[in-house]
Design a protein around this motif. Structure first.
Motif, mmCIF file in Angstrom:
data_model
loop_
_atom_site.group_PDB
_atom_site.id
_atom_site.type_symbol
_atom_site.label_atom_id
_atom_site.label_comp_id
_atom_site.label_asym_id
_atom_site.label_seq_id
_atom_site.Cartn_x
_atom_site.Cartn_y
_atom_site.Cartn_z
ATOM 1 N N SER A 215 -2.968 -0.442 0.926
ATOM 2 C CA SER A 215 -4.401 -0.146 0.899
ATOM 3 C C SER A 215 -5.183 -1.407 0.566
ATOM 4 O O SER A 215 -4.880 -2.096 -0.407
ATOM 5 C CB SER A 215 -4.687 0.931 -0.152
ATOM 6 N N ASP A 224 -5.049 6.026 -2.688
ATOM 7 C CA ASP A 224 -4.129 4.981 -3.160
ATOM 8 C C ASP A 224 -3.208 5.531 -4.245
ATOM 9 O O ASP A 224 -2.015 5.227 -4.283
ATOM 10 C CB ASP A 224 -4.915 3.786 -3.709
ATOM 11 N N TRP A 231 -1.670 -1.969 -3.428
ATOM 12 C CA TRP A 231 -3.147 -1.941 -3.376
ATOM 13 C C TRP A 231 -3.654 -3.368 -3.470
ATOM 14 O O TRP A 231 -3.311 -4.096 -4.403
ATOM 15 C CB TRP A 231 -3.694 -1.106 -4.538
#
Ligand code: SF4
Length: 275
Positions: A215, A224, A231
């Motif tokens: 993400s 997420d 992330w």
């Protein structure tokens, strides 16, 4: 789908099947539980089919808060104080229509039709005031109007897909995510709003299948939390720089598909120099 009525605990609960008109790309099936004229619960698709349920995102599941919010605008309000002061009084629909008609005529006569700005789509308006329907027709008959350039929500995607595929109407079904080796969520939080029915459902399935999901988002989103293996908290406004940096790595490390580029694209040499 048919509505049905049942009695539960002596209180009549009515089930109403419907969908939402959010401008979200989905039209997910919803089941409202209604008691004494009030929605007491919102469910998504309740078909008994584990493989093909059209699951809703949290936005529609929270529709009761939207519908019963104390500040929801339910009738015309007219500002009665200076701008920003927040003072309004309730007026009738007839009064509102008369005021709007008067202001439109005044603006047209004094400044011309180009001084009338008509924003379209967005929120619930997407389904009702689509650029091809009533508002455009009305304002065209009135002599014209100004509006924003292009598509307010997906202009980049519209142009990119037209350049690449000769049509903006392209894409994959959400199930196709399960055939990926890697999924990149670039600023996308489908747990909050699917942007097409069943996005989060299939993302969860992809995650369970072991497909890597990255993400790229300034915010650590609900999506997420559930599915992202990595992330990347990008600084807002630096997306293009990051994309160019990724292209640079692909080109310098020879990770790109040159035969595909030769066959299907033009201008790669210039892009390579730029990168
Ligand atoms: S995608 Fe989300 S907001 Fe849109 S209709 Fe489906 S549940 Fe509602």
């Amino acid at each position: 789908m048919q509505n049905e009525e049942i009695n539960s605990n002596d209180n009549e609960v009515k089930y109403v099947r419907t969908t939402a008109a959010f401008d979200c790309g989905g039209r997910c099936p919803l089941k409202f539980h209604v008691k004494n004229g009030k929605i007491i619960r919102v469910e998504g698709d309740d078909l008994v089919d584990d493989e093909n349920q059209l699951r809703t995102c949290v936005k529609c599941r929270a529709l009761r808060k939207y519908i019963y919010h104390p500040e929801r605008l339910k009738y015309p309000l007219k500002r009665v104080g200076p701008k920003g002061e927040g003072k309004f009084k309730r007026i009738s629909w007839d009064e509102a229509l008369e005021e709007i008609a008067e202001k439109l005529k005044y603006t047209k006569e004094k400044y011309g039709n180009e001084a009338i700005f008509l924003p379209m789509s967005g929120g619930y308006l997407g389904a009702y005031h689509s650029p091809v329907v009533a508002m455009v027709r009305l304002f065209t008959h009135f002599g014209g109007y100004s509006t924003h350039h292009g598509n307010i929500s997906s202009e980049g995607a519209v142009w990119a897909t037209q350049a690449q595929y000769m049509s903006p109407f392209v894409g994959h079904s959400r199930e196709d995510m399960l055939n990926s080796n890697l999924i990149i969520l670039w600023g996308w939080n489908p747990a909050r709003m699917n942007s097409g029915t069943d996005a989060i459902y299939n993302l969860v399935k992809a995650h369970e299948k072991g497909i890597k999901i990255i993400s790229i988002n300034p915010k650590y989103s609900d999506t997420d939390v559930v599915v992202a293996d990595q992330w990347i908290p990008i600084i807002p406004g630096t997306d293009v720089a990051m994309m160019v940096a990724m292209a640079n790595v692909m080109i310098t490390e020879n990770l790109h598909d040159q035969s595909f580029l030769d066959k299907y694209t033009v201008g790669f040499d210039k892009f390579k120099e730029y990168v």
